[in-house]
Design a protein around this motif. Structure first.
Motif, PDB file in Angstrom:
ATOM      1  N   LYS A   1      34.363  43.927  32.135  1.00  0.00           N
ATOM      2  CA  LYS A   1      33.731  44.258  30.853  1.00  0.00           C
ATOM      3  C   LYS A   1      32.571  45.230  31.044  1.00  0.00           C
ATOM      4  CE  LYS A   1      32.042  42.191  26.557  1.00  0.00           C
ATOM      5  NZ  LYS A   1      30.951  43.134  26.337  1.00  0.00           N
ATOM      6  N   PHE A   2      31.887  45.161  32.173  1.00  0.00           N
ATOM      7  CA  PHE A   2      30.806  46.114  32.454  1.00  0.00           C
ATOM      8  C   PHE A   2      31.357  47.539  32.475  1.00  0.00           C
ATOM      9  CE2 PHE A   2      28.257  48.721  35.280  1.00  0.00           C
ATOM     10  CZ  PHE A   2      26.966  48.446  34.875  1.00  0.00           C
TER      11      PHE A   2
ATOM     12  N   SER B   1      40.411  51.844  21.408  1.00  0.00           N
ATOM     13  CA  SER B   1      41.868  51.802  21.330  1.00  0.00           C
ATOM     14  C   SER B   1      42.534  52.292  22.618  1.00  0.00           C
ATOM     15  CB  SER B   1      42.358  52.648  20.144  1.00  0.00           C
ATOM     16  OG  SER B   1      41.937  53.996  20.282  1.00  0.00           O
ATOM     17  N   ARG B   2      41.755  52.961  23.477  1.00  0.00           N
ATOM     18  CA  ARG B   2      42.309  53.480  24.728  1.00  0.00           C
ATOM     19  C   ARG B   2      42.050  52.548  25.911  1.00  0.00           C
ATOM     20  NH1 ARG B   2      39.988  59.223  25.777  1.00  0.00           N
ATOM     21  NH2 ARG B   2      41.544  59.105  27.450  1.00  0.00           N
ATOM     22  N   LEU B   3      41.374  51.435  25.661  1.00  0.00           N
ATOM     23  CA  LEU B   3      40.917  50.587  26.760  1.00  0.00           C
ATOM     24  C   LEU B   3      41.251  49.121  26.526  1.00  0.00           C
ATOM     25  CD1 LEU B   3      37.298  52.051  27.091  1.00  0.00           C
ATOM     26  CD2 LEU B   3      39.277  52.666  28.499  1.00  0.00           C
ATOM     27  N   GLY B   4      41.365  48.405  27.604  1.00  0.00           N
ATOM     28  CA  GLY B   4      41.429  46.957  27.592  1.00  0.00           C
ATOM     29  C   GLY B   4      40.823  46.464  28.888  1.00  0.00           C
ATOM     30  N   HIS B   5      40.471  45.174  28.957  1.00  0.00           N
ATOM     31  CA  HIS B   5      39.904  44.662  30.217  1.00  0.00           C
ATOM     32  C   HIS B   5      40.227  43.192  30.374  1.00  0.00           C
ATOM     33  CE1 HIS B   5      36.407  42.404  28.552  1.00  0.00           C
ATOM     34  NE2 HIS B   5      36.554  43.257  27.553  1.00  0.00           N
ATOM     35  N   ARG B   6      40.255  42.748  31.632  1.00  0.00           N
ATOM     36  CA  ARG B   6      40.595  41.356  31.929  1.00  0.00           C
ATOM     37  C   ARG B   6      40.094  41.014  33.317  1.00  0.00           C
ATOM     38  NH1 ARG B   6      46.714  38.686  32.027  1.00  0.00           N
ATOM     39  NH2 ARG B   6      46.067  36.602  32.709  1.00  0.00           N
ATOM     40  N   GLY B   7      39.676  39.759  33.506  1.00  0.00           N
ATOM     41  CA  GLY B   7      39.271  39.270  34.823  1.00  0.00           C
ATOM     42  C   GLY B   7      40.294  38.301  35.375  1.00  0.00           C
ATOM     43  N   PHE B   8      40.675  38.500  36.639  1.00  0.00           N
ATOM     44  CA  PHE B   8      41.697  37.652  37.259  1.00  0.00           C
ATOM     45  C   PHE B   8      41.127  36.691  38.288  1.00  0.00           C
ATOM     46  CE2 PHE B   8      44.320  41.095  35.623  1.00  0.00           C
ATOM     47  CZ  PHE B   8      45.422  40.407  35.132  1.00  0.00           C
ATOM     48  N   GLY B   9      39.790  36.706  38.464  1.00  0.00           N
ATOM     49  CA  GLY B   9      39.231  35.838  39.490  1.00  0.00           C
ATOM     50  C   GLY B   9      39.813  36.177  40.857  1.00  0.00           C
ATOM     51  N   SER B  10      40.249  35.136  41.587  1.00  0.00           N
ATOM     52  CA  SER B  10      40.874  35.341  42.902  1.00  0.00           C
ATOM     53  C   SER B  10      42.376  35.090  42.867  1.00  0.00           C
ATOM     54  CB  SER B  10      40.233  34.412  43.939  1.00  0.00           C
ATOM     55  OG  SER B  10      38.910  34.807  44.212  1.00  0.00           O
ATOM     56  N   THR B  11      42.975  35.189  41.674  1.00  0.00           N
ATOM     57  CA  THR B  11      44.397  34.832  41.543  1.00  0.00           C
ATOM     58  C   THR B  11      45.351  35.932  42.000  1.00  0.00           C
ATOM     59  OG1 THR B  11      44.469  35.627  39.248  1.00  0.00           O
ATOM     60  CG2 THR B  11      43.882  33.300  39.605  1.00  0.00           C
ATOM     61  N   ARG B  12      44.829  37.138  42.194  1.00  0.00           N
ATOM     62  CA  ARG B  12      45.680  38.245  42.651  1.00  0.00           C
ATOM     63  C   ARG B  12      45.065  38.924  43.874  1.00  0.00           C
ATOM     64  NH1 ARG B  12      48.036  41.428  37.306  1.00  0.00           N
ATOM     65  NH2 ARG B  12      48.967  39.591  36.276  1.00  0.00           N
ATOM     66  N   PRO B  13      44.912  38.183  44.959  1.00  0.00           N
ATOM     67  CA  PRO B  13      44.266  38.775  46.148  1.00  0.00           C
ATOM     68  C   PRO B  13      45.203  39.728  46.873  1.00  0.00           C
ATOM     69  CG  PRO B  13      45.038  36.568  46.660  1.00  0.00           C
ATOM     70  CD  PRO B  13      45.297  36.772  45.186  1.00  0.00           C
ATOM     71  N   ILE B  14      44.606  40.713  47.523  1.00  0.00           N
ATOM     72  CA  ILE B  14      45.379  41.575  48.427  1.00  0.00           C
ATOM     73  C   ILE B  14      45.660  40.815  49.717  1.00  0.00           C
ATOM     74  CG2 ILE B  14      45.303  43.704  49.797  1.00  0.00           C
ATOM     75  CD1 ILE B  14      43.630  44.944  47.552  1.00  0.00           C
ATOM     76  N   TYR B  15      44.638  40.072  50.194  1.00  0.00           N
ATOM     77  CA  TYR B  15      44.775  39.227  51.375  1.00  0.00           C
ATOM     78  C   TYR B  15      44.665  37.767  50.952  1.00  0.00           C
ATOM     79  CZ  TYR B  15      44.083  43.516  54.051  1.00  0.00           C
ATOM     80  OH  TYR B  15      44.211  44.780  54.567  1.00  0.00           O
TER      81      TYR B  15
END
Length: 281
Positions: A230-231, A244-258
């Motif tokens: 959101k920042f 209208s061109r933007l959206g945002h969402r937080g996934f926490g640690s549910t989609r880690p690369i590692y």
């Protein structure tokens, strides 16, 4: 010997003056981002910009509106072009001159020709001192590789967006936050400026902003990642990008690369990140 060196330096200075060239970029009425045609011209120029050094940037306006407003608008135009050059790693002279002349110049009859920025540049020349006799010699560096952080991470955001397809995720490299906070560190401020520039240059582009954190095994704890996304979202809105061109969402640690728990700091840094999803181009 002294006379010889002075003559060589005088020759170099004269040659530098004649070597200057310029690029002209145009703007639509009351806009501080280069227009579509100039975006195309800039990209073509950029393909051959290696070995070039920017000496001076001058912003101009038409004679519509007040003198003070036009002066401010011309500075914004010059500064945005400077940001575009920096964003694309174009070499800037240590003595770079930047001016906003407003409407205070000989106006052309066609007002659209007055809404412009002039970029003065030259081929970079280096002066080397030969070890054998101390005489000065010139070496043209054009065409040589410029050692500026030649890593995959150094690919510009505009290049990533231009080559991305709808549905692609793009990581905002080096966008870092204070510990346990949604506030970015000072060194990361140019990253947001780059993202803003990309959105302004691509008016059809729509993105979602995804926030991620590291080190937290609770899948329901998404507050910090949400605040970070959101920042970025709020920054873009404040600077003129339509919601209208933007959206945002937080996934926490549910989609880690590692996988969690991370094995080292490098993995933790990779997991705490902000990405953009290309929704429409």
């Amino acid at each position: 010997m002294r006379i010889k060196i002075l003559l060589v330096l005088l020759f170099f200075k004269t040659m530098t003056l004649f070597a200057q060239d310029k690029l002209v970029l145009f703007f639509n009425f009351n806009q501080d981002i280069i227009n579509e045609k100039s975006q195309h011209d800039f990209c073509k120029w950029l393909e051959h910009s290696k070995g070039k050094e920017i000496l001076k940037i001058q912003g101009y306006c038409d004679s519509i509106d007040s003198n003070s407003y036009n002066k401010e608008l011309s500075f914004r135009r010059a500064n945005n072009v400077l940001a575009l050059l920096e964003f694309n790693k174009v070499h800037l002279s240590e003595k770079l001159e930047l001016y906003g002349l407003g409407e205070d110049f000989k106006q052309l009859k066609n007002q659209s020709d007055n809404r412009k920025v002039l970029i003065y540049y030259q081929d970079k020349l280096s002066i080397k001192k030969k070890p054998d006799n101390g005489n000065l010699a010139f070496e043209n560096t054009q065409g040589k590789e410029v050692p500026v952080n030649e890593t995959k991470n150094n690919v510009s955001l505009i290049e990533k967006v231009n080559t991305a397809k709808v549905g692609d995720l793009i990581k905002l490299e080096n966008l870092n936050f204070h510990f346990n906070s949604e506030k970015i560190i000072t060194e990361s401020e140019p990253i947001l400026s780059d993202l803003l520039q990309v959105l302004k240059m691509n008016p059809q582009l729509k993105i979602y902003i995804y926030g991620h954190i590291c080190c937290n095994n609770n899948p329901n704890d998404v507050k910090l990642s949400y605040r970070r996304s959101k920042f970025v979202f709020d920054y873009l809105i404040r600077n003129g990008i339509a919601t209208s061109r933007l959206g945002h969402r937080g996934f926490g640690s549910t989609r880690p690369i590692y996988a969690l728990p991370e094995k080292n700091e490098a993995e933790r840094i990779a997991n705490r990140r902000v990405e953009i999803l290309v929704v429409k181009k």
